[in-house]
Design a protein around this motif. Structure first.
Motif, PDB file in Angstrom:
ATOM      1  N   GLU A 137       0.823  -1.200   0.000  1.00  0.00           N
ATOM      2  CA  GLU A 137       0.000   0.000   0.000  1.00  0.00           C
ATOM      3  C   GLU A 137       0.861   1.255   0.000  1.00  0.00           C
ATOM      4  O   GLU A 137       0.569   2.228  -0.704  1.00  0.00           O
ATOM      5  CB  GLU A 137      -0.933  -0.009   1.214  1.00  0.00           C
ATOM      6  N   ARG A 138       1.930   1.226   0.778  1.00  0.00           N
ATOM      7  CA  ARG A 138       2.833   2.380   0.797  1.00  0.00           C
ATOM      8  C   ARG A 138       3.429   2.604  -0.598  1.00  0.00           C
ATOM      9  O   ARG A 138       3.470   3.732  -1.098  1.00  0.00           O
ATOM     10  CB  ARG A 138       3.954   2.163   1.807  1.00  0.00           C
ATOM     11  N   ALA A 139       3.885   1.521  -1.220  1.00  0.00           N
ATOM     12  CA  ALA A 139       4.500   1.619  -2.543  1.00  0.00           C
ATOM     13  C   ALA A 139       3.500   2.155  -3.569  1.00  0.00           C
ATOM     14  O   ALA A 139       3.849   2.993  -4.415  1.00  0.00           O
ATOM     15  CB  ALA A 139       5.024   0.253  -2.976  1.00  0.00           C
ATOM     16  N   PHE A 140       2.263   1.685  -3.484  1.00  0.00           N
ATOM     17  CA  PHE A 140       1.240   2.153  -4.422  1.00  0.00           C
ATOM     18  C   PHE A 140       0.981   3.647  -4.233  1.00  0.00           C
ATOM     19  O   PHE A 140       0.892   4.404  -5.208  1.00  0.00           O
ATOM     20  CB  PHE A 140      -0.063   1.385  -4.213  1.00  0.00           C
ATOM     21  N   ALA A 141       0.858   4.073  -2.990  1.00  0.00           N
ATOM     22  CA  ALA A 141       0.571   5.485  -2.709  1.00  0.00           C
ATOM     23  C   ALA A 141       1.691   6.383  -3.216  1.00  0.00           C
ATOM     24  O   ALA A 141       1.437   7.427  -3.817  1.00  0.00           O
ATOM     25  CB  ALA A 141       0.360   5.689  -1.215  1.00  0.00           C
TER      26      ALA A 141
END
Length: 203
Positions: A28-32
């Motif tokens: 999720e962090r990478a996507f954001a």
């Protein structure tokens, strides 16, 4: 974006059990971070090389120019971040409130990015509130985006179990971060509409 979008989201009957019940994952962090970067680059690429006349061009009296879109984004970047993300982080994580989040991430972004439904902005977000020239506003906008992206890369806060109240209902703090970049993409698309209009100056 307000009542109609919220009604649509509720009408879809999304189950709260389908949402994340734990702090933000690595994925999720990478996507954001990627989504934030794409949104920022989109603004830069769309406005690159435009003349002062092109930046100021308005297809009609009720449509913002490319420059006005940027000014609105710069105002919103700071105001929405403070109103949604910062405010959400001032409260303790509370997994029991997950049921109040009625929309999944991708659906939220689709709704925010879409230009199918036009929205009248509120007075504090009007471009006229930022009288600075285009270059100054772009520098400010990019600085804010970089600051927020850096924070996203390093934060250990539980973003999934803190919440913000928005025009589309309750979202979690992670979604609030995505919301802001979705808003940037929405108005980048608005810039592209202006550029594609028949009367747009050739130079």
């Amino acid at each position: 974006m307000r009542i109609r979008l919220f009604t649509l989201l509720i009408g879809l009957g999304m189950s709260a059990s389908s949402f994340a019940q734990s702090p933000m994952t690595k994925e999720e962090r990478a996507f954001a971070i990627k989504y934030m970067d794409e949104a920022t680059k989109g603004v830069e690429q769309t406005t690159k090389g435009l003349s002062a006349e092109q930046l100021a061009y308005k297809p009609d009296a009720n449509t913002w120019s490319v420059e006005e879109c940027l000014k609105h984004m710069a105002i919103s970047e700071e105001t929405i971040w403070t109103g949604f993300v910062t405010t959400a982080l001032q409260t303790a994580p509370d997994p029991s409130k997950r049921a109040e989040v009625q929309v999944e991430d991708k659906m939220l972004l689709g709704m925010i990015e879409s230009r199918q439904q036009k929205v009248q902005t509120q007075a504090p977000f009007e471009p006229t509130n930022k009288p600075e020239d285009f270059k100054t506003v772009m520098k400010e906008f990019k600085s804010l985006r970089a600051e927020h992206a850096k924070w996203m890369k390093n934060t250990d806060d539980d973003l999934r179990n803190r919440y913000a109240q928005t025009p589309v209902g309750t979202i979690d703090a992670y979604q609030a971060v995505l919301f802001i970049s979705g808003h940037v993409k929405r108005h980048t698309n608005q810039m592209k509409e202006v550029i594609a209009s028949p009367g747009f100056p050739k130079q």
